[in-house]
Design a protein around this motif. Structure first.
Motif, short mmCIF file in Angstrom:
data_model
loop_
_atom_site.label_atom_id
_atom_site.label_comp_id
_atom_site.label_asym_id
_atom_site.label_seq_id
_atom_site.Cartn_x
_atom_site.Cartn_y
_atom_site.Cartn_z
N VAL A 251 0.79 -1.24 0.02
CA VAL A 251 0.02 0.22 -0.09
C VAL A 251 0.94 1.07 0.14
N ALA A 252 0.84 2.04 -1.36
CA ALA A 252 1.68 3.40 -1.14
C ALA A 252 1.07 4.35 -0.44
N SER A 253 -0.44 4.35 -0.46
CA SER A 253 -1.07 5.36 0.26
C SER A 253 -2.61 4.91 0.28
N GLN A 254 -3.45 5.82 1.01
CA GLN A 254 -4.85 5.14 0.93
C GLN A 254 -5.36 4.69 -0.44
N HIS A 255 -5.80 3.44 -0.55
CA HIS A 255 -6.25 3.19 -1.72
C HIS A 255 -5.33 3.17 -3.08
N ALA A 256 -4.17 3.16 -2.86
CA ALA A 256 -3.17 3.18 -3.79
C ALA A 256 -2.03 2.11 -3.65
N PHE A 257 -1.87 1.20 -4.42
CA PHE A 257 -0.90 -0.11 -4.45
C PHE A 257 0.26 -0.12 -5.49
N VAL A 258 1.27 -0.41 -5.04
CA VAL A 258 2.30 -0.84 -5.64
C VAL A 258 2.54 -2.36 -5.87
N ILE A 259 2.42 -2.60 -7.18
CA ILE A 259 2.71 -3.89 -7.55
C ILE A 259 4.03 -4.37 -8.23
N GLU A 260 4.55 -5.31 -7.57
CA GLU A 260 5.96 -5.74 -8.12
C GLU A 260 5.79 -7.08 -8.92
N TYR A 261 6.28 -7.15 -10.18
CA TYR A 261 5.70 -8.34 -10.68
C TYR A 261 7.12 -9.13 -11.84
N GLN A 262 6.88 -10.31 -12.10
CA GLN A 262 7.83 -10.79 -12.77
C GLN A 262 8.26 -10.23 -14.18
N PRO A 263 9.37 -9.74 -14.66
CA PRO A 263 9.76 -8.91 -15.81
C PRO A 263 9.42 -9.91 -16.98
N SER A 264 9.16 -11.18 -16.99
CA SER A 264 8.47 -11.88 -17.93
C SER A 264 6.69 -12.05 -18.15
N ALA A 265 6.35 -11.24 -17.21
CA ALA A 265 4.81 -11.29 -17.26
C ALA A 265 4.13 -10.63 -18.47
N THR A 266 3.26 -11.07 -18.94
CA THR A 266 2.78 -10.18 -20.28
C THR A 266 1.37 -10.00 -19.67
N ALA A 267 0.81 -8.81 -20.31
CA ALA A 267 -0.60 -8.69 -19.96
C ALA A 267 -1.16 -8.37 -18.75
N LEU A 268 -0.16 -8.19 -17.72
CA LEU A 268 -0.77 -8.04 -16.38
C LEU A 268 -1.53 -6.59 -16.24
N ASP A 269 -1.26 -5.59 -17.06
CA ASP A 269 -2.33 -4.58 -17.17
C ASP A 269 -3.63 -4.91 -17.47
N VAL A 270 -3.80 -5.52 -18.68
CA VAL A 270 -5.22 -5.97 -18.84
C VAL A 270 -5.65 -6.88 -17.68
N ALA A 271 -4.99 -7.74 -17.30
CA ALA A 271 -5.48 -8.48 -16.19
C ALA A 271 -6.01 -7.67 -14.82
N LEU A 272 -5.36 -6.56 -14.82
CA LEU A 272 -5.64 -5.54 -13.54
C LEU A 272 -6.76 -4.95 -13.92
N LEU A 273 -7.03 -4.64 -15.25
CA LEU A 273 -8.19 -3.92 -15.54
C LEU A 273 -9.50 -4.97 -15.40
N GLN A 274 -9.42 -5.90 -16.00
CA GLN A 274 -10.31 -7.07 -15.95
C GLN A 274 -10.84 -7.35 -14.46
N LEU A 275 -9.81 -7.52 -13.62
CA LEU A 275 -9.96 -7.58 -12.06
C LEU A 275 -10.78 -6.32 -11.33
N CYS A 276 -10.45 -5.25 -11.75
CA CYS A 276 -11.14 -4.05 -11.26
C CYS A 276 -12.72 -4.25 -11.92
N HIS A 277 -12.88 -4.52 -13.15
CA HIS A 277 -14.22 -4.81 -13.60
C HIS A 277 -15.08 -5.78 -13.08
N GLN A 278 -14.44 -7.08 -12.62
CA GLN A 278 -14.97 -8.25 -12.01
C GLN A 278 -15.44 -7.80 -10.41
#
Length: 299
Positions: A251-278
């Motif tokens: 948690v960087a600040s209230q309601h803000a999150f810093v996500i560290e991920y594997q450099p080899s990951a693909t389309a994590l940004d898409v997955a995050l947006l889909q998760l927000c919708h779900q």
């Protein structure tokens, strides 16, 4: 091209060590941020670069020359913190004098005064005295004097401190506009502002260089910053940590999150947006990287 080189640089005021064995090698190019708490040594470093004071130990070079060298006179401009002009003379008179001190003729100096005031959108104030100006306008005039002669290096100490958002934006836009031919070193406590302007960041603390980072190198991969509206932070943390390829979430600040991920990951940004919708989360920001504040201070 080499801009600033410090080798085992120290500066002492009596028993107080303001700068402690600093090593720096900075190159010309995009604006450079100088960050640190009050008393970290930022103003002392500026004073050394300008030749106002001398090192207690070590060496310092600007464009390969010692500070104060006659050849540097036309190469460096500076905005000291809380700089003020003489209240009894017009802007034209004072800026023309500064231009003449840089070697210009009286006629050329008047033209230069008008040119730099035009750059800061104050050409109409040429005949005014400093006492008639607002604080924001006064700051812009102080920056105008730093631009006299089109120096290759300009040191700005708190250029937007205490001024309104409109004036601050004008100053930021001016720095960005001129950065293709002038290297700016900007000292400020406003990390959001520095993040917009700068690539290289030097972090001073207690007279020492604690970090030196390039934002373009550190924020393009391995981190996302997700800012949401009206969520339970602990629930979000739990869900985010279950995503594939995610290494760590803080948690960087209230309601803000810093996500560290594997450099080899693909389309994590898409997955995050889909998760927000779900999950029904309303997001305010998805940033590729992390803020300068998190880069410098996250544990």
């Amino acid at each position: 091209m080499s801009l600033i080189k410090c080798q085992q640089l120290s500066r002492r005021y009596g028993s107080h060590l303001a700068l402690d064995n600093i090593n720096l090698d900075l190159t010309t190019g995009q604006p450079i941020a100088l960050v640190g708490p009050n008393g970290a040594g930022k103003t002392t470093l500026f004073s050394l670069l300008l030749g106002y004071i001398h090192p207690s130990a070590g060496s310092i070079e600007v464009f390969g020359l010692p500070p104060g060298h006659p050849q540097l006179r036309s190469k460096i401009g500076a905005l000291p913190q809380d700089a003020k002009l003489d209240p009894d003379f017009t802007l034209e008179q004072q800026l023309s004098l500064f231009a003449q001190l840089r070697g210009m003729s009286a006629k050329a100096a008047k033209q230069e005064a008008l040119r730099v005031l035009t750059l800061v959108d104050l050409a109409d104030s040429l005949k005014q005295k400093p006492t008639t100006l607002s604080h924001g306008m006064s700051k812009r005039v102080a920056i105008a004097q730093a631009l006299i002669g089109e120096p290759e290096l300009i040191l700005l100490d708190e250029p937007t401190a205490g001024i309104d958002p409109a004036n601050a934006r004008l100053i930021r836009d001016l720095i960005s506009k001129l950065s293709d031919r002038t290297t700016f070193v900007v000292s400020s406590h406003n990390l959001d502002e520095l993040e917009r302007l700068c690539d290289q960041v030097v972090f001073l603390e207690r007279g020492q260089v604690k970090q030196q980072v390039s934002l373009s190198a550190t924020t393009e991969t391995q981190y996302f910053t997700l800012q949401l509206q009206a969520v339970d932070d602990q629930t979000v943390l739990s869900v985010l940590r279950q995503l594939p390829d995610v290494l760590q979430v803080n948690v960087a600040s209230q309601h803000a999150f810093v996500i560290e991920y594997q450099p080899s990951a693909t389309a994590l940004d898409v997955a995050l947006l889909q998760l927000c919708h779900q999950q029904g989360w309303r997001y305010r920001l998805l940033l590729n990287g992390r803020s300068l504040e998190d880069t410098l201070f996250a544990q």
